[in-house]
Scaffold this active site. Structure first.
Site, PDB file in Angstrom:
ATOM      1  N   GLU A   1      -5.970  -4.233  10.662  1.00 19.27           N
ATOM      2  CA  GLU A   1      -4.077  -3.698  10.566  1.00 19.27           C
ATOM      3  C   GLU A   1      -4.994  -2.543  12.230  1.00 19.27           C
ATOM      4  O   GLU A   1      -5.610  -1.692  11.667  1.00 19.27           O
ATOM      5  CB  GLU A   1      -4.403  -2.254   9.572  1.00 19.27           C
TER       6      GLU A   1
ATOM      7  N   GLY B   1       2.224   2.911  10.512  1.00 22.02           N
ATOM      8  CA  GLY B   1       3.279   3.684  10.588  1.00 22.02           C
ATOM      9  C   GLY B   1       3.999   3.828  12.208  1.00 22.02           C
ATOM     10  O   GLY B   1       5.126   4.883  11.409  1.00 22.02           O
TER      11      GLY B   1
ATOM     12  N   SER C   1       3.651  -1.865  10.105  1.00 26.16           N
ATOM     13  CA  SER C   1       4.995  -1.856  10.649  1.00 26.16           C
ATOM     14  C   SER C   1       5.331  -3.137  10.685  1.00 26.16           C
ATOM     15  O   SER C   1       6.114  -3.861  10.710  1.00 26.16           O
ATOM     16  CB  SER C   1       4.782  -1.731  11.773  1.00 26.16           C
TER      17      SER C   1
ATOM     18  N   GLU D   1      -6.989   5.328   7.502  1.00 30.21           N
ATOM     19  CA  GLU D   1      -6.917   6.239   7.372  1.00 30.21           C
ATOM     20  C   GLU D   1      -7.711   7.114   6.441  1.00 30.21           C
ATOM     21  O   GLU D   1      -8.023   7.787   6.559  1.00 30.21           O
ATOM     22  CB  GLU D   1      -5.325   6.854   6.407  1.00 30.21           C
TER      23      GLU D   1
ATOM     24  N   ASN E   1       1.095  -1.231   0.311  1.00 34.68           N
ATOM     25  CA  ASN E   1       0.285   0.390   0.200  1.00 34.68           C
ATOM     26  C   ASN E   1       0.947   0.999  -0.237  1.00 34.68           C
ATOM     27  O   ASN E   1       1.335   1.987   0.814  1.00 34.68           O
ATOM     28  CB  ASN E   1      -1.475  -0.189   1.289  1.00 34.68           C
TER      29      ASN E   1
ATOM     30  N   HIS F   1      -9.701   1.952   4.915  1.00 32.86           N
ATOM     31  CA  HIS F   1      -8.289   1.449   5.618  1.00 32.86           C
ATOM     32  C   HIS F   1      -8.646   2.511   6.664  1.00 32.86           C
ATOM     33  O   HIS F   1      -9.191   3.346   6.675  1.00 32.86           O
ATOM     34  CB  HIS F   1      -7.403   2.452   4.832  1.00 32.86           C
TER      35      HIS F   1
ATOM     36  N   LYS G   1       0.307   3.965  -0.359  1.00 28.90           N
ATOM     37  CA  LYS G   1      -0.607   5.131   0.517  1.00 28.90           C
ATOM     38  C   LYS G   1      -0.024   6.435  -0.744  1.00 28.90           C
ATOM     39  O   LYS G   1      -0.501   6.331  -2.044  1.00 28.90           O
ATOM     40  CB  LYS G   1      -0.014   5.524   1.719  1.00 28.90           C
TER      41      LYS G   1
HETATM   42  P1  PGA Z   1       2.724   1.008   8.013  1.00 30.98           P
HETATM   43  O1  PGA Z   1       1.440   0.912   6.754  1.00 30.98           O
HETATM   44  O2  PGA Z   1       3.267  -0.642   6.823  1.00 30.98           O
HETATM   45  O3  PGA Z   1       3.799   2.101   7.181  1.00 30.98           O
HETATM   46  O4  PGA Z   1       2.591   0.640   9.164  1.00 30.98           O
HETATM   47  C1  PGA Z   1       0.590  -0.361   6.495  1.00 30.98           C
HETATM   48  C2  PGA Z   1      -0.843   0.227   5.925  1.00 30.98           C
HETATM   49  O5  PGA Z   1      -1.788   1.562   6.475  1.00 30.98           O
HETATM   50  O6  PGA Z   1      -1.563  -0.946   5.522  1.00 30.98           O
END
Ligand code: PGA
Length: 267
Positions: free
Chosen positions: A182, A188, A228, A110, A11, A108, A13
Site C-alpha cells: 500500500e 484515500g 484508492s 495509518e 478495510n 497499516h 477503518k
Molecule cells: P483506500 O484505503 O482504498 O481508501 O485508499 C486503502 C487502505 O488504507 O487499506
C-alpha cells in the site's frame, strides 16, 4: 503447491458501529446471493471476500456472516502483542479470535504514521498473530517523499525484513500470511499507483520472499495491492501477474462499489 486465490479485503477503518455493520453484512449477503458469478466463485473457492470492521463491530459481523450460505472471511484492523494485561485501551489477538476473526491487518500505514508504530512493534504483533493462528495481512509501502527519492524498494525491503524477522522456516507461512503493498500516497487520495508500478513492487516483494523463504513460499503467499482501489481500476490491477487481490478502504464501505471491485477484479 497451494494456489493463490484472489482475495478482496474491505478495510473499514473507523467506520460502521455494530448496528450499521449488521445492516451492511445483511445487504452484502443478499447482494452476493443475487450475483451468480460472485456466488459461484465463492462456493467453488475461487475467490475470497473478507471484511475488517472496527473491534466493537466484530462480534455482530460474525453472527451476521454465519447466516450466509457462502463463506465471508472476517478480520480485525490491529491487535496488541500480549494476550492480556495492563494495556489500557488495547485489544489482544486472543480476544479478536474469540469474536470469530481469522485475519488481522498489521502495520497499516495509518498505524505506522498516525500512531507511531515501529517495525519492532509490528514484528511482535506478527509473531503473536502467527502463534495464535490468526492470519496477518502485513502492510508495507513507501511515503511520497520516499518514492520521490527513488527508495521505494529499499523501504519495502526494510519493512518486510523487520516484520518477518522471526520467521525462520517456511512452515510458518502455512498459517497463510498475506502481504499488502500500500503506497502511503495512494491511500484515500484517489491517486492509485499505475498498474505497472504496483506490479513492479509486488514482484519485488515476491522476489524478497523467494530469496528469504524459498520458492514455495514465494509462489503461495498472496500479495494484495491497496490504495484508492475502485470498481473502474480493479481489472487492470488484478490482471497483473504478482497482484493477488486488493485491500480496499473507502470503496469497501458501500456494497455496490465493493461488489463492483470484485466483479471487475475477477473478470
Ligand atoms: P483506500 O484505503 O482504498 O481508501 O485508499 C486503502 C487502505 O488504507 O487499506
Amino acid at each position: 503447491m497451494k494456489k493463490r486465490i484472489p482475495f478482496f479485503a474491505g478495510n473499514w477503518k473507523m467506520n460502521k458501529g455494530p448496528s450499521e455493520t449488521e445492516k451492511f453484512v445483511k445487504q452484502l449477503i443478499s447482494a452476493i446471493a443475487g450475483d451468480d458469478a460472485i456466488c459461484n466463485a465463492l462456493k467453488a473457492n475461487e475467490i475470497e471476500v473478507g471484511i475488517f470492521p472496527p473491534f466493537v463491530s466484530l462480534e455482530r459481523a460474525n453472527s451476521a456472516i454465519k447466516s450466509a450460505d457462502v463463506s465471508i472471511s472476517l478480520g480485525a484492523q490491529n491487535m496488541h502483542w500480549e494476550d492480556s494485561g495492563a494495556f489500557t485501551g488495547e485489544v489482544s489477538g486472543v480476544m479478536i479470535k474469540e469474536t470469530g476473526c481469522q485475519y488481522v491487518i498489521l502495520g497499516h500505514s495509518e498505524r505506522r504514521h498516525i500512531f507511531g508504530e515501529t517495525d519492532d512493534v509490528i514484528e511482535m504483533k506478527i509473531r503473536k498473530s502467527l502463534n495464535l493462528g490468526l492470519k496477518p495481512i502485513l502492510c508495507v509501502g513507501e511515503t511520497l517523499e520516499e518514492r520521490d527519492k527513488g527508495i521505494t524498494e529499499f523501504v519495502v525491503e526494510r519493512q518486510l525484513k523487520e516484520a518477518l524477522k522471526a520467521l525462520k522456516t517456511h512452515q510458518t507461512f502455512e498459517t497463510g500470511i498475506v502481504i499488502a503493498y500500500e503506497p502511503v500516497w495512494a491511500i484515500g487520495t484517489g491517486r492509485k499507483a499505475s498498474d505497472e508500478d504496483a506490479q513492479k513492487v509486488c514482484a519485488f516483494i515476491r522476489s524478497f520472499l523467494e530469496n528469504n523463504f524459498g520458492s514455495r513460499v514465494a509462489q503461495e503467499v498472496r500479495i494484495l495491492y491497496g490504495g484508492s482501489v475502485k470498481p473502474d481500476n480493479a481489472k487492470g490491477l488484478m490482471s497483473q501477474k504478482d497482484i493477488d487481490g486488493a485491500l480496499i478502504g473507502g470503496a469497501s464501505l458501500e456494497v455496490e462499489s465493493f461488489l463492483g471491485i470484485i466483479t471487475n477484479g475477477m473478470s
